[in-house]
Design a protein around this motif. Structure first.
Motif, PDB file in Angstrom:
ATOM      1  N   HIS A  27       0.826  -1.220   0.000  1.00  0.00           N
ATOM      2  CA  HIS A  27       0.000   0.000   0.000  1.00  0.00           C
ATOM      3  C   HIS A  27       0.863   1.274   0.000  1.00  0.00           C
ATOM      4  O   HIS A  27       0.542   2.250  -0.682  1.00  0.00           O
ATOM      5  CB  HIS A  27      -0.901  -0.049   1.245  1.00  0.00           C
ATOM      6  N   HIS A  61       1.134   4.363  -2.865  1.00  0.00           N
ATOM      7  CA  HIS A  61       0.992   5.820  -2.699  1.00  0.00           C
ATOM      8  C   HIS A  61       2.120   6.542  -3.437  1.00  0.00           C
ATOM      9  O   HIS A  61       1.898   7.577  -4.065  1.00  0.00           O
ATOM     10  CB  HIS A  61       1.040   6.189  -1.210  1.00  0.00           C
ATOM     11  N   TYR A 102       5.322  10.851   2.669  1.00  0.00           N
ATOM     12  CA  TYR A 102       4.054  10.105   2.686  1.00  0.00           C
ATOM     13  C   TYR A 102       3.333  10.406   3.995  1.00  0.00           C
ATOM     14  O   TYR A 102       3.804  10.015   5.071  1.00  0.00           O
ATOM     15  CB  TYR A 102       4.364   8.614   2.534  1.00  0.00           C
ATOM     16  N   SER A 118      -0.328  10.282   5.921  1.00  0.00           N
ATOM     17  CA  SER A 118      -1.714   9.806   5.916  1.00  0.00           C
ATOM     18  C   SER A 118      -2.139   9.577   7.358  1.00  0.00           C
ATOM     19  O   SER A 118      -1.450   9.995   8.298  1.00  0.00           O
ATOM     20  CB  SER A 118      -1.810   8.511   5.106  1.00  0.00           C
ATOM     21  N   ASP A 148      -6.678   7.020  -0.081  1.00  0.00           N
ATOM     22  CA  ASP A 148      -6.625   5.632  -0.559  1.00  0.00           C
ATOM     23  C   ASP A 148      -7.588   5.433  -1.739  1.00  0.00           C
ATOM     24  O   ASP A 148      -8.722   5.905  -1.699  1.00  0.00           O
ATOM     25  CB  ASP A 148      -7.014   4.676   0.579  1.00  0.00           C
TER      26      ASP A 148
HETATM   27 FE   FE2 Z   1      -3.057   5.053   2.554  1.00  0.00          FE
END
Ligand code: FE2
Length: 337
Positions: free
Chosen positions: A116, A120, A137, A139, A298
């Motif tokens: 995952h 991204h 990154y 999130s 996502d």
């Molecule tokens: Fe994510």
């Protein structure tokens, strides 16, 4: 090659169809034909893993039908099924795996497990055109500063800096719930902070940067114990946590000598975060590439695009079953930018 991508690691179930030709992944030869998703609504109760899995299972078939219709294809036209293998919540991951595995077996096409976090980064590069960037990154569950480097046989993402406790989005979600904002999550914090900005009073919160690593739980505890006003605390939460992230990234940028910084993940779409990163990048003579809004959170397209890249590059995989704590630096890939 047409690939179905299934995302189900956390609060979102996504189903996408991507069409790809050739060895490289770019906007010219890799097209998103459909990108359908359903997001579990945030509430004061937070995310309950079992309920997330129920939500994903109940929405999957309708999303699959919509995605195939939007892409104007039949299931038999698919050449591979990519799914998000992890990291994520065990219950949610299993919903995606069972759906993907059934489709792969029924159609007789490969099941491609996709990390995952890698997805991204890869959708960011595909969408922005960034080449070998330093990636930030950000999130709900993750906060990492990453760059691709030579591994033993192929290339792997090295984690230069990361959160030592909770992800920045999770921190902001908790602030939103604690302050009872509307909505009670990071979006509530951002809205409240925007309305408060310019009232010049920045409440002091712990500033926890440890070299290139970060910690957010001390900020949360300080906010929970503070008697300051709700709006002032929301503003301070945003300003302080973003400033920490920019400082750690600037240090990684100097260390790696990268010329591009890419922002990916759900928090990447925040205008104030982008503004602060823009200022730092101007001073460091680097270009900033924020991922477009539709690919920030996502989604299934990022899984399908990365699945296409894995197949096209000839990258091999061993385990296909879900792995809820798989790290981005545990795998090697056959691409170098
Ligand atoms: Fe994510």
């Amino acid at each position: 090659m047409k690939i179905l991508g299934i995302e189900s690691t956390a609060h979102t179930i996504g189903v996408a169809v991507v069409e790809h030709e050739g060895k490289r992944i770019s906007r010219d030869n890799t097209r998103v034909l459909a990108n359908e998703l359903a997001k579990y609504p945030s509430s004061q109760a937070g995310f309950i893993p079992r309920k997330l899995a129920d939500h994903h299972a109940s929405h999957y078939h309708e999303l699959l039908k919509k995605a195939l219709a939007a892409a104007k294809i039949k299931p038999q036209d698919l050449d591979a099924i990519a799914y998000a293998q992890g990291p994520g919540l065990g219950h949610s991951l299993r919903v995606g795996f069972v759906a993907a595995n059934a489709a792969s077996k029924m159609l007789g096409v490969p099941l491609v497990p996709v990390n995952h976090t890698v997805a991204h980064v890869e959708v960011g590069k595909w969408a922005t055109g960034a080449i070998d960037p330093l990636t930030v990154y950000v999130s709900g569950g993750n906060t990492q500063i990453l760059a691709l480097e030579k591994g033993d046989e192929g290339f792997r993402y090295r984690v230069y800096g990361e959160t030592l406790d909770i992800g920045i989005g999770n921190f902001l979600d908790n602030v939103g719930r604690h302050l009872k904002l509307e909505p009670p999550d990071a979006v509530g914090v951002v809205k409240t902070a925007r309305a408060y900005a310019g009232k010049d009073n920045l409440e002091e919160l712990p500033y926890t940067v440890k070299g290139v690593d970060l910690a957010f739980s001390g900020l949360l505890t300080a906010i929970e114990r503070s008697s300051a006003g709700r709006d002032a605390l929301a503003y301070a939460a945003e300003e302080t946590s973003y400033a920490m992230l920019v400082e750690a990234t600037e240090r990684c940028l100097c260390h790696t000598n990268k010329r591009q910084v890419m922002l990916v993940g759900g928090v990447a779409q925040n205008p104030r975060l982008q503004e602060m990163f823009t200022l730092m990048c101007i001073e460091r003579n680097a270009a900033l590439h924020p991922v477009p809004r539709e690919y920030a959170g996502d989604n299934g397209a990022m899984i399908a695009i990365t699945g296409a890249k894995i197949m096209a590059s000839g990258t091999k995989w061993t385990r296909v079953t879900p792995d809820q704590s798989i790290r981005i630096d545990s795998q090697e890939f056959n691409w170098s930018d």
